[in-house]
Structures are given as structure tokens and as C-alpha cells.
Design an enzyme around this catalytic site. Structure first.
Site, PDB file in Angstrom:
ATOM      1  N   GLU A  88       0.849  -1.190   0.000  1.00 48.37           N
ATOM      2  CA  GLU A  88       0.000   0.000   0.000  1.00 48.37           C
ATOM      3  C   GLU A  88       0.887   1.243   0.000  1.00 48.37           C
ATOM      4  OE1 GLU A  88      -2.704  -0.174   3.286  1.00 48.37           O
ATOM      5  OE2 GLU A  88      -3.597  -2.055   2.565  1.00 48.37           O
ATOM      6  N   GLU A 133       9.137  -7.991  -3.967  1.00 47.40           N
ATOM      7  CA  GLU A 133       9.021  -9.198  -3.101  1.00 47.40           C
ATOM      8  C   GLU A 133       9.850  -9.026  -1.825  1.00 47.40           C
ATOM      9  OE1 GLU A 133       8.094 -12.900  -4.254  1.00 47.40           O
ATOM     10  OE2 GLU A 133       7.273 -12.336  -6.197  1.00 47.40           O
ATOM     11  N   GLY A 170      31.306   2.965 -23.836  1.00 44.58           N
ATOM     12  CA  GLY A 170      30.268   3.940 -24.228  1.00 44.58           C
ATOM     13  C   GLY A 170      29.067   3.267 -24.864  1.00 44.58           C
ATOM     14  N   ASP A 200       7.757 -16.764   1.208  1.00 42.76           N
ATOM     15  CA  ASP A 200       8.759 -17.830   1.395  1.00 42.76           C
ATOM     16  C   ASP A 200       8.852 -18.704   0.142  1.00 42.76           C
ATOM     17  OD1 ASP A 200       9.327 -17.056   3.993  1.00 42.76           O
ATOM     18  OD2 ASP A 200       8.125 -18.621   4.951  1.00 42.76           O
TER      19      ASP A 200
END
Ligand code: CAA
Length: 382
Positions: A127, A363, A340, A240
Site C-alpha cells: 500500500e 518481493e 560507451g 517464502d
């Protein structure tokens, strides 16, 4: 005895993903990145090949793969485009809470029709005021008759604008902190579900990210996952499971950086010879290779541990954290080898750095992973 060889089934899944990544994803990666296009035709093909709902058991219409097999696939996909991979595996993240907390009846009612056609789902935890501190979320779920009414706003939601199903974490009483949190399945068709506008992101630009608002979205009580107050544990147990594939995604980015850098180093000539013959470049390539191999092994070991029945909190945080930090370093060195040219959009390596960055953040930010790792580690010494 430890065995690092792949079974015939593992190899054929890896080959399927590699072929899909190289023929269907890679040719569109630069264009989708440049214009921020969400290539639904590619995601639909991924679903057709069984590369989408990887963690859902075949009984409910998913691919029913082990976490180890999921990781083999995710690394191959991310080698071609991490952004597309994030959108492809977002279903695993969103559906895992249903696998962990849904009743048998709910799983059959929701997962089977969901997996039977190409559809996307989103995991709605974060949130505006609660990212790392997930227990402080403010979205409310008020009991209402035989259901719940959900109000609040979620942000950084992968596939938010395109999902047909959301797993939503909401509190019935903020004073209870994490013990007041419940998890719900909310179909997009529910009145009051309002996906917001797509974010403009630094990387992962083939993946869509948006806010999703819930304005009085009412769901039946049977759509709650687990018992009252079990939502936070369901969110943590989900992560997990899903952090290890993020380790695989980061490994895929790192391997792509090595492949591009080694090929470039062999053809780019300075001081009369290919730069691959300069020790400065060889040392970089060796360090990139060690970091990537270590990331892969930590990821495989985490998947192996979880497939073997371990909870995986410690292992998955280490895999995700180490591999994403490694991917950042390896992508950075690939740009340095390109010089570059590496900084230019015309070449493929600057995208890898922008994509790797998100793996350090989503995550669970890597700072949070380190706290989780330390907490788990110290348990053994208390
Ligand atoms: N499994 C089960 N239960 C767990 C758990 C786990 N892995 N980790 C914690 N818990 C339980 C604890 O046992 C404790 O329960 P009790 O009160 O019953 O003892 C409870 O949860 C609270 O634990 P903590 O005190 O450790 O919780 P905390 O508030 O200190 O914070 C945190 C824990 C690890 C920081 C957690 O908030 C966290 O992981 N934050 C990061 C959130 C995150 O990863 N967000 C990513 C969103 S998804 C995304 O990025 C998506 C995308 O779209 C791609």
C-alpha cells in the site's frame, strides 16, 4: 551425496522455456522496453505452453511443477526479458495464498476455471503507506452479513490493470496489527474493484504495474483464505515460496549480461587485439561468472530445500537477496565492458541493469531480506 545433475524431465522443461524465451520473447524485448508495451500475445502463448501457472497442482489445471523446476524455467525466461517474466510469474505469487489458505471447495471453484483459460491474477499486499512494513497495511475488511466489504488502495500491483482475480490483504482492526489481517480472493467483476493507471517504470517495462482500489468491494465469507487473522502469515508463507524464483529471475539477468559481454569482448578490438585478451576484461568476466554461478547454486539449494519440505524463510531470502545484488553488479560490469556503447539504448546491456534493480526491491527490499536472514540465523544461537 549432493547431485547437481538435471533429470530428463528437468532438461526438457528447461529446453521448452529456453526455446520460448529465445524465439517468442527475445525478439520483442527491446521494443516492449522502449515503448512500455504489455505483450499479451506473448503471455497468452506462455499460458498455452504451460509456462504460466507453474505452482498450481495439475488437479486444479496448473502445471504442478516443483519449485526447482519453476526456477529452471524462470531463469530461461528472464534471460530473454525480466519484465515479461515478472508478468508471466505474477500468477504464481497471486495464486499461492489460495493454495496455502483456500478450502478445497474454494480451490476447485476458483483455481480450476481460472487455469482453464489464459487469465492473469495479482497479489495485492503493498500500500502507499505500507511496503516493507506489511503488517501496517490500512485496507479495511468489515464483516457484513455473510461476507466482508473491502475498502482501501493497493499500489505497485503487477498485472493490476489486466488481472481477472486479485488476492487482497486487508485488516479487520488496525489496532490488532498483523493479527487483524485477513486474505481474500476478489474477482475483478466485483463491483467496487477499480484498477488505476499504469506506472511509468525505470525497467520491467513489458510488465504492467498499477494501483488497485477497492471501494466497498463485497465478497462472500467463503472467499476468505484461512481462519480469522491468518492473512499476515499467509502473505509471509507465500513470499517464502516465491522469493526463490526471484533469485532465478536475477540469475537469468546476470547470465544474459555475461553472454552479451563475452560475445562483445571477443569481437571488439582495442590496442590491436580483441578486448577479451586484455586481463582487465578477463578479470571482470571471471568475477561475473563466479557471482552468477553462486547465485544459481544458492537459488537451486533454496528450491531443493523447500521442495524437500523445509519452510524456506532463510533460504529463499538468501537466494533472492544474493542473486539480485549479484545481477546488479554483473549487469554493471557488462556495461563497463561495452564502454560507451553499453550506455546506449541500441545495445542490450543497459536494460539488464534497469531490470536487475527491481529484483533488489520487489518481493521485499533486500534490506528486509537481510533482517529476515539475520533473524532466522540467530534462532539457532539463542
Ligand atoms: N511464515 C509464517 N509466519 C511468519 C513468517 C513466515 N515466513 N514471518 C513472520 N511470520 C509471523 C510471525 O511468526 C509472527 O506471528 P505471531 O505474532 O503469531 O508470533 C508474525 O508473522 C509477525 O512477525 P514479525 O514480528 O517478524 O513481523 P514484522 O511486522 O516485524 O515484519 C517483515 C516482518 C519480514 C518485515 C514483513 O513485514 C515483510 O516481509 N515485509 C516485506 C513485504 C514484502 O515482501 N512485500 C512484497 C510485496 S509483493 C511484491 O513486491 C510484488 C509484486 O507484485 C511483484
Amino acid at each position: 551425496m549432493a547431485d547437481f545433475s538435471l533429470s530428463e524431465e528437468d532438461k526438457s522443461l528447461q529446453e521448452l522455456a529456453r526455446k520460448f524465451a529465445r524465439t517468442e520473447m527475445a525478439p520483442h524485448a527491446a521494443e516492449c522496453d522502449r515503448v512500455g508495451r504489455f505483450p499479451e500475445e506473448i503471455y497468452r502463448k506462455a499460458w498455452e505452453l504451460g509456462l504460466m501457472n507453474l505452482n498450481v497442482p495439475s488437479d486444479y489445471g496448473g502445471s504442478g511443477l516443483s519449485l526447482f523446476q519453476q526456477c529452471l524455467i524462470v531463469e530461461e525466461l528472464a534471460h530473454a526479458c525480466a519484465g515479461m517474466t515478472t508478468s508471466i510469474i505474477a500468477n504464481c505469487l497471486a495464486l499461492e495464498p489460495i493454495l496455502l489458505g483456500g478450502s478445497e471447495e474454494l480451490k476447485r471453484a476458483i483455481l480450476s476455471p481460472f487455469c482453464a483459460s489464459y487469465q492473469l491474477a495479482s497479489f495485492c499486499l503493498t500500500e502507499p503507506g505500507g511496503g516493507s512494513d506489511a503488517g501496517a497495511l490500512k485496507t479495511r475488511a468489515r464483516p457484513d452479513g455473510d461476507g466482508f466489504v473491502i475498502d482501501g488502495e493497493k499500489c505497485f500491483i503487477t498485472n493490476g490493470p489486466f488481472a481477472s482475480l486479485y488476492t487482497v490483504f486487508a485488516t479487520s482492526d488496525p489496532a490488532l496489527k498483523h493479527k487483524g489481517i485477513n486474505a481474500f480472493v476478489v474477482p475483478r467483476s466485483t463491483p467496487g474493484v477499480v484498477p488505476g493507471k499504469e506506472e511509468e517504470k525505470m525497467g520491467h517495462r513489458a510488465s504492467a504495474t498499477s494501483t488497485v482500489r477497492f471501494d466497498g468491494a463485497r465478497v462472500p465469507r467463503s472467499n476468505r483464505l484461512g481462519g480469522d487473522g491468518e492473512g499476515f502469515a499467509i502473505a509471509m508463507r507465500t513470499l517464502d515460496q516465491t522469493r526463490t524464483p526471484i533469485g532465478a529471475l536475477a540469475t537469468g539477468i546476470a547470465q544474459a549480461a555475461i553472454d552479451h559481454a563475452a560475445a562483445y569482448a571477443l569481437q571488439r578490438v582495442t590496442f590491436g587485439r580483441p578486448i577479451a585478451e586484455h586481463q582487465a576484461i578477463q578479470i571482470k568476466l571471471a568475477d561475473m561468472s563466479m557471482a552468477t554461478h553462486a547465485a544459481r547454486l544458492l537459488t537451486w539449494q533454496s528450491a531443493w530445500a523447500i521442495d524437500g519440505g523445509r519452510k524456506g524463510t532463510f533460504e529463499s531470502s538468501m537466494a533472492k537477496c544474493f542473486a539480485s545484488d549479484a545481477a546488479m553488479r554483473v549487469a554493471d560490469e557488462a556495461i563497463q565492458i561495452f564502454g560507451g556503447n553499453g550506455y546506449m539504448r541500441e545495445y542490450p546491456v543497459e536494460k539488464l541493469l534497469r531490470d536487475a534493480k527491481l529484483a533488489q526491491i520487489y518481493e521485499g527490499a533486500n534490506e528486509i531480506q537481510r533482517l529476515v536472514i539475520a533473524k532466522e540465523l540467530l534462532k539457532a544461537y539463542r
